[in-house]
Each structure stands twice: as structure tokens, then as C-alpha cells.
Design an enzyme around this catalytic site. Structure first.
Site, PDB file in Angstrom:
ATOM      1  N   HIS A   1      47.527  29.003 -12.462  1.00  0.00           N
ATOM      2  CA  HIS A   1      46.641  27.956 -12.974  1.00  0.00           C
ATOM      3  C   HIS A   1      45.528  27.599 -11.993  1.00  0.00           C
ATOM      4  CE1 HIS A   1      49.111  26.905 -16.509  1.00  0.00           C
ATOM      5  NE2 HIS A   1      50.128  27.256 -15.742  1.00  0.00           N
TER       6      HIS A   1
ATOM      7  N   SER B   1      51.687  23.631 -12.419  1.00  0.00           N
ATOM      8  CA  SER B   1      51.530  23.529 -13.865  1.00  0.00           C
ATOM      9  C   SER B   1      52.164  22.281 -14.446  1.00  0.00           C
ATOM     10  CB  SER B   1      52.141  24.762 -14.536  1.00  0.00           C
ATOM     11  OG  SER B   1      53.525  24.859 -14.246  1.00  0.00           O
TER      12      SER B   1
ATOM     13  N   LYS C   1      45.047  32.603 -18.581  1.00  0.00           N
ATOM     14  CA  LYS C   1      44.472  31.260 -18.517  1.00  0.00           C
ATOM     15  C   LYS C   1      42.949  31.365 -18.475  1.00  0.00           C
ATOM     16  CE  LYS C   1      48.860  30.204 -17.594  1.00  0.00           C
ATOM     17  NZ  LYS C   1      49.944  31.195 -17.662  1.00  0.00           N
TER      18      LYS C   1
END
Length: 442
Positions: free
Chosen positions: A250, A222, A282
């Protein structure tokens, strides 16, 4: 105010900071010197220094920007349309009518909350459907969802490891992981970011004398936007009799041809990873987290992990949103392809203009390393003035010379959005001039 800090201005700032700090320290506090004095908290003084520096420079904070309405590739801030690189809506599913319809249907059937821990009264078929499909995504036998991505790592690592164990982890790992290690009491051994040679060296040394060992990585980092060598990590973990855990917060929806994450991207058998962690906030446009692993491990966590046993179950509209998003992602891989193309394009545009994007592979996360926290904050404000919202990472979250801007890329961003962002950053940087480091931390 001028873009840079001259020597005279810098000295004046130092004087103001010193005066304000001295004044603050001299001001009587009812709890000064006692255990109730909050100023003794870790990092409180450094945070205060950054706040004072921003105030002395008459700068507005770039943090806590209020978005009005849906935060997609574009957003509204202060009733003004901006190109939005500050949100995690990687595949543009947060506003998808199918996702919204699923959430509304779940509310109609179950209400807003399940009103209890799953182990007692909060179990719903939505939870089981979502977990089955998350497990299949990672080629695992089972999965367990939690109400928070951060809490997923904290409770899982904190419950899995103990004081006689060791956790060897990438230095750039999520805060939730380090908090979980701290809770567990296990020995924590970081290794240089994305350096598998260093990982093996540290694991080999730390493994001796430890009852159990965990090697902990992210699938898509990230902070830097890069990825680990997964096959090598599996090999290292096996050689040293350690579990391997990969935080794919992510990575899902971002890496691999169909968004299954780092294993798919690198053509690695996902069964080599003992514990897959992911989030629902996300790509999957909800809120929460999950662990995917062997069935016996998941069953044990389901019945014993504090973050599951003593927490309310995932809210029905969130579970339904995540499930709908997951199914759309798998049915429409073109979204993943477009996201990856956008990430590569943005990296290329920024590098052409002379910016340092670090080791970003050009996927969902593109950092621009600035160095100075003051300059980073000023650039973030200048970019917002130019119609571009992005994230800032400032001291003390990172060392003062590694402060950065972060672009979170969406499949919905257009070529015009990417070009505008790169051009505006070049313009803002050129007009800002030189800015010194945060005094005392350069």
C-alpha cells in the site's frame, strides 16, 4: 428497525442466538463426530455466530458488494452512483486510456495468457521490462514478479526461512506474511504495532539460538494507515544480524513525493532494506506481486521459489497494465500529491466530527475505529444507503472491540466527495444510536 439495542432487545437477540445455536448443534449431520465434519474447522463456529447475529438483526451483510463497471472514485452499486472508498485505485489509473491501450496491445501480441511457467515456456519481454523498472523504483538490483500479491509473500517467506530461523514481525502485518511464516516452519514472534522499541527487544531475545532472522514490516499499514520508522528498523536489523523485509503493498504510489514509498517519504536509503515486496493491484491497476532485492537473491528465487517455478507467468495484459501505470505514476507526480492532500483532508474532516481514525497519517488508508462488529456493519449499510461505499473489517478478522470502517482514498476524489463522506458518516452515526457488542465477545 431502530438504531440501537435496548436491554430487552439484546436479551431477545441472545435468546435467539442460543436457540439457533442449540438447534444447529442438535441437527444431525452425516459426518458429525468424524474427521469429515467441517464444523470443527478453526473459526467456523465464530463465523457462524456472526452470520446468525446479522440474520437475527435482519441486517444485510456489508460484504461482497457488487460493483458494476469501473470502480474509480465513484462506482455503480445496484444501478446507483456512489462515492467509492472501497477500492485500491489510488492514483485513478485503472480506467486511464493509456493503461487500457497497453493491456489491449499486449493481448493482441501475446494473447491473454503466457500459457506456461516462466522457467519452461512463459517468459516474455514484458516481464523483464516490468521487473527492471520495479527494481529501479526501489533502488534494488533486480526484481521478480508473481501472479498474486498474497502468494508473493507466502512463497518468498516460506522459501527463504526455515525451521531453525526466526521471523520478528509487526503484529499488524498482512495475513500473507503470517501464512508465509507458517509455511516456512520458522518461529514467529510478533511485536506491538509500530513499536520499534518492542521490535528490538523481541529481535534481541529471539535472535539467540536462531540460524537466521528476518525483521518484517509494512511500509504503509493496511489496517491502521500509519508507517514505521524505517531508519530505526534498518538500524535494528543490522545490529542484530537480521534481514529486513518491507511489504510496500500500500506504499507505492502513496508515500513519498513521487510515490516511491516509505523510503522516499522518510528520506532513507532504500538499499538498507534487504527485501522489498509490493503488489500490482493497488496503484499499478493490475494483479500480482513482486520482490525487489539483490540480483543473486532474485536469481535464486526465479529458479527455486515454488510460487515462480510451479506457477504460470504473469498474464500479458496485467504486466502491460502495471508497466504503463508505473510509468504514468513517475511522469505525473501531481497524482501522488493530490492523493496525499485528499488523505490528509479526509482525516481532518473525520476527526472534526469526533471519529477515531487511530494512527492514520492521512495518506491512502483512513480507518474509523468503531469497536462493535454489529455497529460497524450497520454503519456500512447506512453509508451505502447514503451513497458512500467503504470497506468493513469485522470480527473475527479483528478482535470484537476493534472492528472498523476503512476508507481507501484516491487522487480522483474531489473535495465534495470527501465532505459528503464525512457528513454522511456523522449523520449515520447520530441516527444509529447505541449498539451493543456482538454477544459473547464484548
Amino acid at each position: 428497525m431502530s438504531g440501537g439495542l435496548s436491554t430487552t432487545a439484546r436479551l431477545a437477540l441472545l435468546a435467539r442466538l442460543s436457540k439457533r445455536r442449540t438447534s444447529d448443534e442438535a441437527a444431525p449431520r452425516p459426518d458429525a463426530g468424524s474427521a469429515r465434519d467441517f464444523s470443527t474447522l478453526p473459526g467456523m463456529r465464530d463465523y457462524g455466530l456472526l452470520k446468525t447475529a446479522l440474520a437475527s438483526l435482519e441486517m444485510r451483510s456489508p460484504l461482497f458488494q457488487q460493483h458494476d463497471g469501473l470502480a474509480g472514485a465513484h462506482s455503480l452499486i445496484g444501478n446507483r452512483d456512489v462515492v467509492n472508498f472501497a477500492s485500491y485505485n489510488y492514483l485513478g489509473l485503472n480506467g486511464d486510456p493509456r493503461v487500457q491501450a497497453a493491456a489491449k496491445a499486449a493481448i493482441d501480441r501475446y494473447g491473454v495468457s503466457v500459457s506456461g511457467a516462466r522457467i519452461t515456456a512463459g517468459e516474455r519481454d514484458l516481464h523483464l521490462e516490468l521487473e527492471a523498472e520495479l527494481a529501479a523504483l526501489h533502488g534494488a538490483e533486480a526484481a521478480l514478479t508473481f501472479v498474486s500479491g498474497h502468494a508473493t509473500n507466502v512463497t518468498t517467506i516460506g522459501h527463504l526461512m526455515g525451521p531453525r530461523d526466526v521471523v520478528v514481525h509487526d503484529a499488524a502485518i498482512h495475513n500473507s506474511c503470517t501464512e508465509g511464516i507458517r509455511l516456512s516452519g520458522a518461529r514467529r514472534v510478533p511485536f506491538a504495532h509500530n513499536d520499534m522499541r518492542a521490535a528490538e527487544k523481541e529481535l534481541a531475545a529471539a535472535r539467540r539460538g536462531a540460524q537466521r532472522a528476518l525483521l518484517l514490516l509494512e511500509g504503509h499499514y493496511s489496517m491502521d494507515g500509519d508507517a514505521p520508522d524505517l531508519a530505526r528498523a534498518i538500524e535494528i536489523a543490522r545490529r542484530h544480524d537480521a534481514w529486513l523485509m518491507v511489504d510496500e503493498a500500500h506504499g507505492v504510489g502513496v508515500l513519498g513525493a513521487t510515490g516511491k514509498g516509505v523510503a522516499e517519504a522518510q528520506n532513507v536509503d532504500p538499499s538498507g532494506v534487504d527485501l522489498w515486496m509490493g503488489t500490482l493491484s493497488k496503484t499499478l491497476s493490475a494483479c500480482g506481486g513482486y520482490i525487489a532485492a539483490r540480483r543473486d537473491v532474485i536469481d535464486w528465487l526465479r529458479h527455486t521459489a515454488p510460487g515462480s517455478v510451479y506457477s504460470v507467468g504473469l498474464a500479458p495484459p496485467l504486466a502491460a497494465s502495471a508497466l504503463a501505470s508505473l510509468r504514468i505514476m513517475q511522469a505525473e507526480p501531481g497524482r501522488v500529491t493530490q492523493l496525499q492532500a485528499n488523505g490528509r483532508r479526509l482525516v481532518a474532516l473525520l476527526r472534526e466530527r469526533g471519529f477515531d481514525t487511530g494512527g492514520s497519517i492521512g495518506a491512502a488508508i483512513v480507518p474509523v475505529i468503531i469497536g462493535s462488529s454489529i455497529r460497524t456493519a450497520r454503519l456500512a449499510n447506512a453509508m451505502l444507503d447514503r451513497g458512500v461505499a467503504l470497506q468493513t473489517v469485522l470480527f473475527p478478522a479483528v478482535p470484537e472491540q476493534s472492528a472498523r470502517l476503512r476508507f481507501f482514498v484516491s487522487s480522483d476524489h474531489t473535495e465534495a466527495d470527501l465532505l459528503h463522506a464525512a457528513d454522511m458518516l456523522a449523520d449515520a452515526s447520530a441516527n444509529l444510536g447505541a449498539v451493543e457488542s456482538l454477544p459473547g465477545f464484548g
